[in-house]
Scaffold this active site. Structure first.
Site: not given
Length: 1334
Positions: A407-409, A545, A568, A601, A683, A861
């Site tokens: 997993d990432k987060t 956005f 931005k 980022r 994500d 997960d």
């Protein structure tokens, strides 16, 4: 794929909405039954109690025995015990094998029971959580397990949603409800759900909710997390429902005081539980191999027993013919005697599969698990969390892992966004306080609004800001304070920021610490505190956005009256809209590239001043576009784009998505160990790719293939040889795949137990892309074209296609994908559901037959962890669901390398050495029984003393082999980490396989031949000289020769010598001397001559020097040739063996020039935040839907006018808005159209064209996004106020009003005084100019 259990979904073609839920009517739901097992009927609507445990009180014994006897070895032992219980064929007492088998079964059953008790405790804790359920006309506290379908539930802030609920109402404006879904999709940004307009208006008190009897008709329970279709029928009217109206179990209520929901799915029917899968028995590769070896050994024993029986049959005939007077001994027929002697031989040789080996193996597994638990290097002090092996049977498989699915987060990252650097007017400002020393001195003491936890500090930048001499610096920080959708809330005289993403909060907090404090907002204004001065900006338009614009702009009128546009966004869209491109712009672009290389980022910031005439021309166009019924989004996009031209660049920001400690080093080390790492995350792709670069999973020279490229490859894979040859060519290049959930949904068809997920046609406007986007499409087309020039297949048919014609297209496509992905250095799967994570793991297991490991920290997960061969749960911040369902528990991802490269490799090496040596010593000692049968008339007479057979595996040879299984090391832990290449031996199964097994058997047979026949020849010679050569002495000589030979062998194979090792060998030989002296003593012989027949046998042997020379000769012949062969093999064969080519390319290998265009461009990565950011709360802000109104502005029809006393049957809420607000009604109609019918639901949608058929009347005069009317601007000097931001990334809030307008009764800044002039200071500037000629 029996080990993947996933809930079934509905068919798209024949979908039936048969799930009916009646509010406040439990009796209605109890009458429905559905077919269960056989004739059993079970309730259709389950309660909210969950049961994730494998066993219960009644099922434990039968199920556990069933699972244990799936092991072939246990069936073998049971079969031998049954034979031993038959007196006619038994050669050994039945209890000699029965007792060890019962002991083995009890050890394994106890282990399973302990694990399952932990699951029962976890279930009990969850089922007993409290929640408020509507009973009668009031809400009462009950347990989760008492919740049923149709109940109405009341939830407060920070509560966990107990079931899948239809949101009925909330205390937020327009009944919005903010939720955090980190436990479901891993995302930490807030999402909002919204109740239907009708329930928002009507259900305003517990009494009205008690009288609510609406009926929800929807699809059956399924596992699609982002999809829900249904309708609410109430008062003879139907209202459409979608995922935007549903609160999923496991979500956490955020920033919402109170909300109310109707239970639609409960317990195991909820979407998260449908995604959890089922617990199944995990077996290691060695365990499966042992099953096959047991079968092989058993078949060999049957063959040997048949041969010996044939010899017995021949011998009986010969004896009867020559010695007729002995025929009285054979009362049975020859066939019957042969039948019984066959089973006697089988029992006698059954020790070739030693029970002791399996019992000792369990203790070895347990001991290695304790070593993992006791490893101080894997102890995480901040959480007081050691590593824990929850499963004790998978340790050896830790040394064979080839694929890691992570997993990432929360697993790779910490969920913390940190303002790291910024570039203003070409100058880079880095933090002067990397180690936190200055932060302890409070460098922002001059700013009473500063957040004390803010980590960035630059002395030079502070001086420039406070001196107010640089206009671009002022505009830079003003832009960050204005251009966002952050909400602010007051709590205890402090300000808490609530952002749609952690990045937004980090940027606004940075502006606050440098003196530009975002204070409050209304529908039309934003109030800032700029270096002590309160300034109110009139918001003329807010351009949010979205996935196409990749930027956000805000058009404001300053207090001085001038108009300014602040923008931005991604550098690719900002740089092309600049008025000019000079040295500053060139330098900023180089700085952005440098930031990208540091995996930060970034966002580009720009602004421009807008003349009054230009605004008067643009404003009518904006108003007209905002009021369109059709093509509204396209028209607004064009109007926004017209304004966002000729900008002046201000600079750029760089935010770090903090990784966990040691993640890049861990991944680099694991990759050197030939372990492939796949990242499976819910994500967004850009965010996941950025993290991939940050953790060094991806590198700059990698070829990154996306969905379109992969589809082209997969479509032509069936062409056969040419395409597969091109796949192999890819080994020599650094290739990575980045795919999304939609691609996987189309790919994983053969593994899914349900048809393809529903694809809904969303009713949205088609937005015409900008010119830059058309250029990107051209580049993408060219990129694919060039890709086929490098890797493209021949279009002609191939013969190999015919060989796979029996495979379905789905299977062929899956096989092609796994073949492609297995040759890549990294794979990142984005926007995947928990179910898709498990399917990806199952896909690799199906086609690669490799050991897989899944690691994660959240409930999303769990399915992946259960499906993988090894599941590792991280004790993170997303709850303990992953830990409770895992095999191993770690506190940090970086501990994974020690778990695998040290403990995993050691465990695998130890168990392999243990098995090899145990088979060797068993064959070496027991094969003498077969040779002895050739000389005893095939009578199945034992060669050895009975007590030697009983104690051989228990005492005489156990301690050294136990030492090997627990403490053996070929290299130290430090060298294991420095040389991860050693791990490859486990992946290739080099230490124990069929070849190693046959070598051990051959070595044992050779040892037994030498011991038996050399002793036989020696005894024959000794008899010529009058020495004793009786049967007992012969057996003792063979037994001693075998024991000493195998003991010497263990001293040769042990590499890690300690005092414990020496002690184990001495104790083993000492136990033989002690026990033999006891069992061959005269005292025991007098007590039971039949039980202890070998009277002084060893003493007789040792008293003859000739016998000692025979033992020495046997041991020498067994040891020296083997030692010589091993030495020759190590010195000659290994040096002459050609080195295999490395399959894994080094990270430093450069891609050929023809392929450079195939790499992902740096701009997309460095602006990953802008590329991945979805539409925020701008539409809610500009319409006023999201904002609370002050009490004084409420009219008589407002809810605020109602009594808030719960005894008067009103809800405990503060809904500060008009019941019939046209803005809100318009918004609800819009959101309902946007949400309805979507298969993959976005949380916040673009403003699109909406169909108005069958919808409520839209108040077009009120719905005009971005059209503002501001109050008079003010400018006031402020005093002191203690301000702090949210402690976590999901903004904990308090049940109070949003501070959106200046309210003297709440926060009177004018009454506060300053302690001296804090905004000035003397700091010597030292500007860090970046050369423009880089």
């Amino acid at each position: 794929m029996d080990d993947v259990h996933l809930g079934e979904d509905l068919d798209d073609n024949g979908r039936e909405f048969t799930w009916e839920v009646k509010a406040n009517d439990r009796t209605y739901h109890k009458q429905f039954k559905k077919k269960g097992f056989l004739c059993w009927r079970q309730k259709k609507y389950k309660t909210n109690a969950i049961h994730t445990a494998k066993y219960n009180f009644f099922s434990f014994l039968p199920l556990n025995l069933f699972e244990q006897f799936r092991r072939v070895s246990n069936l073998y032992f049971l079969f031998i015990i049954i034979l031993q219980s038959i007196p006619e064929v038994s050669t050994l007492p039945w209890f000699t094998l029965f007792a060890p088998l019962v002991c083995l079964l009890m050890i394994r059953a106890t282990r399973d029971l302990v694990d399952d008790i932990g699951r029962h405790r976890s279930d009990k804790i969850i089922n007993n959580r409290p929640c408020q359920i509507l009973k009668g006309k009031s809400f009462l506290w009950k347990k989760w397990k008492n919740l049923c379908v149709g109940d109405v539930v009341c939830l407060s802030k920070d509560s966990i949603v107990p079931a899948d609920l239809l949101l009925l109402a909330s205390t937020e404006p327009s009944s919005l409800c903010y939720v955090e879904t980190a436990d479901i999709d891993g995302e930490t940004n807030l999402k909002f759900r919204q109740a239907l307009t009708v329930t928002h208006h009507e259900l305003t008190s517990p009494k009205k909710m008690a009288s609510f009897h609406g009926t929800v008709t929807c699809e059956e329970p399924n596992s699609r997390m982002h999809h829900f279709v249904g309708s609410l029928e109430w008062n003879n009217r139907k209202y459409p429902l979608d995922i935007g109206n549903l609160l999923l179990r496991g979500c956490k209520i955020r920033n919402t005081d109170t909300c109310y929901g109707l239970v639609v799915y409960a317990g195991l029917d909820t979407k998260i539980m449908k995604n959890c899968g089922k617990i199944h028995l995990k077996r290691t590769k060695l365990d499966l191999l042992m099953n096959k070896l047991v079968v092989m050994i058993f078949m060999s024993l049957v063959m040997v027993s048949l041969l010996l029986t044939c010899g017995f049959n021949f011998m009986v005939k010969e004896i009867k013919s020559k010695h007729f007077y002995l025929s009285i001994l054979y009362v049975r027929s020859e066939a019957m005697e042969s039948f019984f002697i066959f089973w006697g031989f089988l029992i006698l040789l059954s020790v070739m599969v030693p029970m002791a080996m399996f019992i000792i193996a369990e203790f070895i597994y347990l001991g290695n698990s304790f070593f993992i638990n006791w490893d101080v290097s894997m102890y995480y002090e901040p959480l007081d969390m050691p590593a824990k092996a929850r499963s004790t049977s998978l340790n050896d498989q830790l040394g064979q892992v080839q694929y890691i699915f992570s997993d990432k987060t929360g697993t790779l990252t910490q969920n913390i966004m940190t303002f790291k650097k910024c570039c203003i007017n070409g100058c880079i400002y880095d933090s002067d306080d990397e180690h936190g020393t200055l932060r302890k001195l409070n460098p922002y003491a001059w700013n009473r609004f500063a957040d004390g936890k803010f980590q960035f500090y630059n002395e030079e930048l502070e001086y420039i800001v406070r001196s107010q001499e640089d206009k671009l610096v002022r505009e830079f920080w003003r832009l960050l304070a204005l251009c966002h959708t952050v909400m602010v809330q007051e709590k205890d005289n402090q300000l808490l920021y609530q952002a749609a993403s952690p990045d937004e909060e980090a940027l606004v907090t940075a502006a606050r610490n440098f003196g530009y404090v975002f204070l409050s907002r209304t529908q039309d204004t934003i109030t800032l505190v700029e270096l002590g001065e309160e300034r109110v900006y009139q918001v003329l338009a807010m351009m949010d956005f979205n996935s196409v614009r990749k930027r956000m702009s805000i058009l404001v009128r300053k207090p001085e009256g001038s108009i300014c546009l602040y923008t931005k966004g991604a550098d690719t869209v900002i740089l092309e809209r600049l008025r000019k491109k000079g040295p500053i712009e060139t330098t900023t672009e180089e700085v952005l590239a440098a930031f990208a290389e540091q995996t930060l980022r970034t966002l580009c910031l720009a602004y421009k001043e807008v003349s009054e005439d230009a605004y008067k021309v643009w404003e009518p166009e904006h108003r007209e576009a905002a009021l369109l019924l059709q093509n509204r989004a396209q028209a607004l996009h064009q109007v926004y784009n017209k304004m966002e031209q000729n900008l002046q660049l201000l600079g750029a920001t760089a935010i770090e998505d903090k990784l966990q400690d040691g993640v890049p080093e861990t991944i680099k080390c694991l990759k050197k160990g030939n372990i492939k790492i796949w990242v499976l995350t819910g994500d967004k792709p850009e965010t996941a790719v950025n993290i991939g670069f940050a953790c060094q999973l991806l590198s700059e020279n990698m070829l990154i293939l996306e969905d379109k490229d992969i589809n082209l490859l997969l479509e032509n894979y069936c062409n056969g040889i040419d395409q597969q040859r091109e796949f192999k060519v890819m080994i020599h290049h650094n290739v990575a795949l980045v795919i999304n959930g939609e691609f996987l949904d189309q790919l994983l068809l053969s593994l899914r137990k349900e048809p393809r997920a529903l694809v809904q046609n969303a009713v949205v406007d088609e937005v015409t892309e900008e010119q830059g986007m058309s250029a990107m499409d051209f580049l993408q087309a060219r990129r694919i074209s060039q890709f086929w020039k490098n890797f493209g297949p021949s279009r002609g048919p191939s013969q190999s296609a015919a060989s796979k014609i029996h495979e379905s297209p789905e299977v062929r496509r899956e096989r092609a994908f796994v073949d492609l992905a297995s040759r890549c250095q990294a794979v990142i799967c984005c926007r995947v559901t928990p179910k898709q994570k498990a399917l990806v793991v199952a896909l690799v297991k199906k086609y690669q037959q490799v050991v897989t490991l899944a690691i994660g920290d959240g409930a999303n997960d769990v399915n992946m962890i259960k499906t993988a061969d090894i599941g590792v749960g991280l004790a993170g911040q997303e709850g303990m669901q992953a830990v409770q369902n895992s095999d191993y528990v770690l506190a940090q991802f970086c501990y994974l390398q020690r778990l695998l490269l040290v403990h995993g490799r050691w465990s695998y090496m130890r168990i392999c050495k243990f098995l090899r040596y145990f088979f060797y010593k068993t064959v070496a000692s027991m094969m003498a029984q077969i040779w002895f049968s050739l000389f005893n008339g095939f009578s199945a007479q034992p060669l050895y003393e009975g007590w030697f057979l009983a104690l051989f595996n228990l005492l005489y040879s156990t301690l050294p082999v136990l030492y090997i299984g627990l403490f053996e090391q070929d290299v130290t832990a430090e060298k294991s980490l420095k040389m991860p290449e050693l791990y490859v031996a486990g992946q290739k199964e080099e230490l124990f396989n069929y070849g190693i097994f046959l070598q051990a058997i051959g070595h044992g047979i050779l040892t037994s031949l030498i011991n038996f026949f050399i002793t036989l020849l020696a005894c024959h010679d000794m008899s010529k000289f009058g020495s004793s050569s009786d049967y007992q002495s012969f057996g003792v000589l063979v037994a001693l020769s075998g024991l000493l030979s195998i003991t010497l062998e263990v001293t040769l194979i042990i590499k890690y010598w300690t005092l414990l090792c020496v002690g184990s060998i001495v104790l083993s030989l000492g136990s033989y001397v002690l026990m033999t002296s006891l069992t061959q003593s005269l005292w025991l012989y007098r007590i039971s001559p039949k039980t202890f027949p070998f009277l002084f046998a060893d003493y007789n042997v040792f008293s003859q020097p000739y016998s000692l020379l025979v033992i020495l000769l046997n041991v020498t012949l067994n040891t020296l040739p083997i030692l010589a062969c091993r030495t020759i093999h190590r010195t000659v064969v290994l040096k002459l063996r050609p080195k295999k080519e490395e399959e894994v390319p080094s990270e430093e290998v450069a891609i050929e020039p023809a392929m450079r265009h195939l790499r992902r461009g740096i701009p997309a990565r460095r602006s990953s935040y802008a590329f991945s950011h979805r539409e925020g709360y701008a539409s809610l802000i500009t319409q006023g839907t999201i904002l609370r109104r002050p009490t004084g502005e409420l009219d008589g029809g407002d809810r605020g006018g109602e009594s808030q006393n719960e005894s008067e049957e009103d809800l405990p809420s503060l809904r500060k808005e008009s019941l019939f607000n046209p803005r809100r009604i318009s918004f609800l109609a819009k959101k309902r159209l946007q949400h309805f019918g979507r298969g993959s639901q976005e949380e916040v949608h673009n403003v699109g064209t909406q169909t108005v058929e069958d919808q409520t009347t839209l108040h077009l005069d009120s719905y005009a996004p971005g059209i503002k009317k501001a109050p008079a601007s003010t400018s006031t000097t402020l005093g002191s106020l203690q301000v702090s931001s949210s402690e976590d990334q999901t903004f904990h809030t308090v049940p109070s009003h949003y501070t959106l307008v200046s309210q003297p009764e709440h926060l009177d800044f004018r009454s506060l005084s300053l302690r001296g002039p804090p905004w000035k200071g003397s700091v010597s500037p030292s500007r860090l100019e970046v050369p423009t000629n880089h």
